[in-house]
Write a protein that holds these residues in place. Structure first.
Motif, PDB file in Angstrom:
ATOM      1  N   MET A   1      19.242  -4.504   5.067  1.00 36.14           N
ATOM      2  CA  MET A   1      18.893  -3.501   4.084  1.00 36.14           C
ATOM      3  C   MET A   1      17.367  -3.436   3.960  1.00 36.14           C
ATOM      4  N   THR A   2      16.864  -2.262   3.907  1.00 35.52           N
ATOM      5  CA  THR A   2      15.426  -2.065   3.748  1.00 35.52           C
ATOM      6  C   THR A   2      15.099  -2.002   2.262  1.00 35.52           C
ATOM      7  N   ARG A   3      14.152  -2.807   1.855  1.00 33.02           N
ATOM      8  CA  ARG A   3      13.660  -2.752   0.482  1.00 33.02           C
ATOM      9  C   ARG A   3      12.292  -2.083   0.509  1.00 33.02           C
ATOM     10  N   PHE A   4      11.866  -1.632  -0.631  1.00 37.05           N
ATOM     11  CA  PHE A   4      10.591  -0.940  -0.738  1.00 37.05           C
ATOM     12  C   PHE A   4       9.760  -1.548  -1.842  1.00 37.05           C
ATOM     13  N   LEU A   5       8.457  -1.553  -1.641  1.00 34.38           N
ATOM     14  CA  LEU A   5       7.505  -1.937  -2.670  1.00 34.38           C
ATOM     15  C   LEU A   5       6.681  -0.713  -3.027  1.00 34.38           C
ATOM     16  N   VAL A   6       6.490  -0.502  -4.307  1.00 32.46           N
ATOM     17  CA  VAL A   6       5.596   0.545  -4.784  1.00 32.46           C
ATOM     18  C   VAL A   6       4.389  -0.183  -5.364  1.00 32.46           C
ATOM     19  N   VAL A   7       3.225   0.105  -4.802  1.00 30.04           N
ATOM     20  CA  VAL A   7       2.013  -0.638  -5.150  1.00 30.04           C
ATOM     21  C   VAL A   7       0.984   0.319  -5.736  1.00 30.04           C
ATOM     22  N   LEU A   8       0.457  -0.048  -6.888  1.00 32.37           N
ATOM     23  CA  LEU A   8      -0.629   0.693  -7.523  1.00 32.37           C
ATOM     24  C   LEU A   8      -1.902  -0.119  -7.307  1.00 32.37           C
ATOM     25  N   THR A   9      -2.891   0.460  -6.644  1.00 34.20           N
ATOM     26  CA  THR A   9      -4.123  -0.258  -6.320  1.00 34.20           C
ATOM     27  C   THR A   9      -5.343   0.493  -6.837  1.00 34.20           C
ATOM     28  N   ASP A  10      -6.440  -0.242  -6.984  1.00 30.80           N
ATOM     29  CA  ASP A  10      -7.733   0.377  -7.288  1.00 30.80           C
ATOM     30  C   ASP A  10      -8.303   0.925  -5.996  1.00 30.80           C
ATOM     31  N   VAL A  11      -8.944   2.076  -6.081  1.00 35.61           N
ATOM     32  CA  VAL A  11      -9.612   2.641  -4.910  1.00 35.61           C
ATOM     33  C   VAL A  11     -10.964   1.959  -4.776  1.00 35.61           C
ATOM     34  N   ARG A  12     -11.196   1.367  -3.642  1.00 37.72           N
ATOM     35  CA  ARG A  12     -12.445   0.668  -3.361  1.00 37.72           C
ATOM     36  C   ARG A  12     -13.436   1.667  -2.771  1.00 37.72           C
ATOM     37  N   PRO A  13     -14.699   1.623  -3.189  1.00 34.74           N
ATOM     38  CA  PRO A  13     -15.678   2.544  -2.593  1.00 34.74           C
ATOM     39  C   PRO A  13     -15.884   2.231  -1.118  1.00 34.74           C
ATOM     40  N   LEU A  14     -16.324   3.226  -0.388  1.00 34.92           N
ATOM     41  CA  LEU A  14     -16.604   3.032   1.024  1.00 34.92           C
ATOM     42  C   LEU A  14     -17.722   2.027   1.204  1.00 34.92           C
ATOM     43  N   GLU A  15     -17.599   1.223   2.248  1.00 31.64           N
ATOM     44  CA  GLU A  15     -18.638   0.233   2.507  1.00 31.64           C
ATOM     45  C   GLU A  15     -19.854   0.910   3.121  1.00 31.64           C
ATOM     46  N   ALA A  16     -21.011   0.538   2.653  1.00 31.86           N
ATOM     47  CA  ALA A  16     -22.248   1.207   3.055  1.00 31.86           C
ATOM     48  C   ALA A  16     -22.591   0.978   4.519  1.00 31.86           C
ATOM     49  N   ASP A  17     -22.159  -0.138   5.094  1.00 33.84           N
ATOM     50  CA  ASP A  17     -22.559  -0.434   6.470  1.00 33.84           C
ATOM     51  C   ASP A  17     -21.682   0.273   7.503  1.00 33.84           C
ATOM     52  N   LEU A  18     -20.624   0.952   7.089  1.00 36.56           N
ATOM     53  CA  LEU A  18     -19.791   1.685   8.038  1.00 36.56           C
ATOM     54  C   LEU A  18     -20.257   3.134   8.118  1.00 36.56           C
TER      55      LEU A  18
ATOM     56  N   VAL B   1      -1.405   5.164  -5.118  1.00 36.99           N
ATOM     57  CA  VAL B   1      -0.035   4.665  -5.078  1.00 36.99           C
ATOM     58  C   VAL B   1       0.387   4.586  -3.616  1.00 36.99           C
ATOM     59  N   LYS B   2       1.005   3.450  -3.251  1.00 34.53           N
ATOM     60  CA  LYS B   2       1.487   3.259  -1.883  1.00 34.53           C
ATOM     61  C   LYS B   2       2.948   2.848  -1.940  1.00 34.53           C
ATOM     62  N   VAL B   3       3.774   3.419  -1.067  1.00 35.25           N
ATOM     63  CA  VAL B   3       5.171   3.006  -0.920  1.00 35.25           C
ATOM     64  C   VAL B   3       5.280   2.318   0.435  1.00 35.25           C
ATOM     65  N   ILE B   4       5.708   1.060   0.412  1.00 35.19           N
ATOM     66  CA  ILE B   4       5.745   0.241   1.625  1.00 35.19           C
ATOM     67  C   ILE B   4       7.167  -0.239   1.861  1.00 35.19           C
ATOM     68  N   ALA B   5       7.687  -0.014   3.068  1.00 29.15           N
ATOM     69  CA  ALA B   5       9.013  -0.518   3.441  1.00 29.15           C
ATOM     70  C   ALA B   5       8.869  -1.963   3.896  1.00 29.15           C
ATOM     71  N   VAL B   6       9.674  -2.848   3.328  1.00 27.09           N
ATOM     72  CA  VAL B   6       9.657  -4.261   3.716  1.00 27.09           C
ATOM     73  C   VAL B   6      11.070  -4.694   4.059  1.00 27.09           C
ATOM     74  N   GLY B   7      11.186  -5.662   4.933  1.00 22.54           N
ATOM     75  CA  GLY B   7      12.495  -6.175   5.297  1.00 22.54           C
ATOM     76  C   GLY B   7      13.312  -5.221   6.145  1.00 22.54           C
ATOM     77  N   ARG B   8      12.643  -4.352   6.861  1.00 14.74           N
ATOM     78  CA  ARG B   8      13.343  -3.381   7.697  1.00 14.74           C
ATOM     79  C   ARG B   8      13.933  -4.078   8.912  1.00 14.74           C
ATOM     80  N   ARG B   9      15.202  -3.848   9.153  1.00 14.08           N
ATOM     81  CA  ARG B   9      15.845  -4.413  10.327  1.00 14.08           C
ATOM     82  C   ARG B   9      15.569  -3.537  11.528  1.00 14.08           C
TER      83      ARG B   9
END
Length: 81
Positions: free
Chosen positions: A1-18, A67-75
């Motif tokens: 069975m595939t489970r899903f994670l819903v993750v709320l993250t802070d947006v990180r600013p772009l790195e200046a050296d890239l 917001v990110k939806v990530i599938a975990v445990g996928r067979r």
């Protein structure tokens, strides 16, 4: 069975050296964004409903969180599926 994670993250600013020509702005493997909330769901429909609720938050709408939806445990698929 595939489970899903819903993750709320802070947006990180772009790195200046890239530079834009490098093609890589953020590398989640080497420096992931800070997680604010992680919720598990047993189906894609449930994960989408949770993600929709997170997307209504002011910080997400303002572009400061994402917001990110990530599938975990996928067979792996077999020939008979």
């Amino acid at each position: 069975m595939t489970r899903f994670l819903v993750v709320l993250t802070d947006v990180r600013p772009l790195e200046a050296d890239l530079r834009p020509l490098d093609g890589i702005w953020r590398n989640e493997r080497t420096s992931p964004e800070r997680r604010r909330q992680v919720v598990g769901a047993s189906s894609r429909e449930a994960a989408d409903r949770i993600a929709g609720a997170f997307m209504a938050l002011g910080m997400v709408r303002a572009g400061r969180q994402r917001v990110k939806v990530i599938a975990v445990g996928r067979r792996p698929r077999t020939a008979d599926q």
